[in-house]
Design a protein around this motif. Structure first.
Motif, short mmCIF file in Angstrom:
data_model
loop_
_atom_site.label_atom_id
_atom_site.label_comp_id
_atom_site.label_asym_id
_atom_site.label_seq_id
_atom_site.Cartn_x
_atom_site.Cartn_y
_atom_site.Cartn_z
N GLU A 89 -0.09 -4.94 12.42
CA GLU A 89 0.22 -5.77 11.25
C GLU A 89 0.56 -4.92 10.02
O GLU A 89 1.05 -5.44 9.03
CB GLU A 89 -0.96 -6.70 10.92
CG GLU A 89 -1.17 -7.83 11.92
CD GLU A 89 -1.69 -7.34 13.26
OE1 GLU A 89 -1.25 -7.89 14.29
OE2 GLU A 89 -2.54 -6.43 13.29
N ASP A 90 0.29 -3.64 10.09
CA ASP A 90 0.64 -2.74 9.00
C ASP A 90 2.09 -2.26 9.09
O ASP A 90 2.58 -1.57 8.18
CB ASP A 90 -0.28 -1.51 8.99
CG ASP A 90 -1.72 -1.87 8.72
OD1 ASP A 90 -2.61 -1.35 9.42
OD2 ASP A 90 -1.96 -2.68 7.79
N THR A 91 2.77 -2.60 10.16
CA THR A 91 4.16 -2.21 10.32
C THR A 91 5.02 -2.83 9.23
O THR A 91 5.03 -4.05 9.04
CB THR A 91 4.69 -2.65 11.70
OG1 THR A 91 3.98 -1.93 12.71
CG2 THR A 91 6.18 -2.39 11.82
N ALA A 92 5.74 -1.98 8.50
CA ALA A 92 6.55 -2.45 7.37
C ALA A 92 7.30 -1.28 6.77
O ALA A 92 7.03 -0.12 7.07
CB ALA A 92 5.67 -3.09 6.29
N MET A 93 8.24 -1.61 5.89
CA MET A 93 8.83 -0.61 5.01
C MET A 93 7.91 -0.49 3.81
O MET A 93 7.61 -1.51 3.17
CB MET A 93 10.23 -1.04 4.60
CG MET A 93 10.96 -0.01 3.77
SD MET A 93 11.44 1.43 4.74
CE MET A 93 12.89 0.77 5.57
N TYR A 94 7.51 0.71 3.50
CA TYR A 94 6.62 0.95 2.38
C TYR A 94 7.40 1.52 1.21
O TYR A 94 8.12 2.51 1.36
CB TYR A 94 5.50 1.90 2.79
CG TYR A 94 4.42 1.22 3.61
CD1 TYR A 94 4.68 0.79 4.90
CD2 TYR A 94 3.16 0.99 3.08
CE1 TYR A 94 3.70 0.15 5.65
CE2 TYR A 94 2.17 0.36 3.81
CZ TYR A 94 2.44 -0.06 5.10
OH TYR A 94 1.49 -0.70 5.84
N TYR A 95 7.22 0.90 0.05
CA TYR A 95 7.93 1.28 -1.15
C TYR A 95 6.96 1.81 -2.21
O TYR A 95 5.89 1.25 -2.40
CB TYR A 95 8.68 0.10 -1.75
CG TYR A 95 9.75 -0.47 -0.86
CD1 TYR A 95 9.47 -1.50 0.02
CD2 TYR A 95 11.05 0.02 -0.91
CE1 TYR A 95 10.44 -2.03 0.85
CE2 TYR A 95 12.04 -0.51 -0.09
CZ TYR A 95 11.72 -1.53 0.79
OH TYR A 95 12.70 -2.05 1.60
N CYS A 96 7.40 2.84 -2.89
CA CYS A 96 6.68 3.38 -4.03
C CYS A 96 7.36 2.88 -5.30
O CYS A 96 8.59 2.77 -5.34
CB CYS A 96 6.73 4.90 -3.96
SG CYS A 96 6.05 5.76 -5.40
N ALA A 97 6.57 2.58 -6.32
CA ALA A 97 7.14 2.07 -7.56
C ALA A 97 6.38 2.61 -8.76
O ALA A 97 5.18 2.91 -8.67
CB ALA A 97 7.11 0.55 -7.56
N ALA A 98 7.10 2.73 -9.88
CA ALA A 98 6.53 3.23 -11.12
C ALA A 98 6.74 2.21 -12.23
O ALA A 98 7.84 1.65 -12.37
CB ALA A 98 7.20 4.55 -11.51
#
Length: 124
Positions: A89-98
């Motif tokens: 369920e952790d499968t995903a595209m992970y994005y970093c943001a500021a």
């Protein structure tokens, strides 16, 4: 020009670990709260974890509490996400943001600069 670049994603078996990194340039890193968000196929993007400018305040989504750890190293303009006990369920595209400002508020509207994402795939 602000650039946010994620790295560290990959394919891992259930129960395994990964460490994501995010480097931000073109901004004064200390002035920004930082966050990790993710989007699974067919789902809306969701907040995972966020951290205040000095690391003194953090937020974790309930689904990752106790498994993920967010941290930052301001001297290197770098944000990290340590992910343990991964499940499919952790499968995903992970994005970093500021997002400029204080606190660890973790809503997308508070984040101006976004990376292109790094894919995390957890096999069962």
């Amino acid at each position: 020009q602000v650039q946010v670049v994620e790295s560290g994603g990959g394919l891992v078996q259930a129960g395994g670990s990964l460490r994501l990194s995010c480097t931000a340039s073109g901004l004064t890193f200390n002035d920004y709260r930082m966050g990790w968000f993710r989007q699974a196929p067919g789902k809306e993007r969701e907040a995972v974890s966020c951290i205040s400018w000095n690391g003194g305040s953090t937020y974790y989504a309930d689904s990752v509490k106790g498994r993920y750890t967010i941290s930052r190293e301001n001297a290197k303009n770098t944000l990290y996400l340590e992910m343990n006990k991964l499940n499919p369920e952790d499968t995903a595209m992970y994005y970093c943001a500021a997002g400029r400002g204080s606190g660890s508020v973790c809503a997308e509207r508070y984040y101006r600069y976004w990376g292109q994402g790094t894919q995390v795939t957890v096999s069962s």
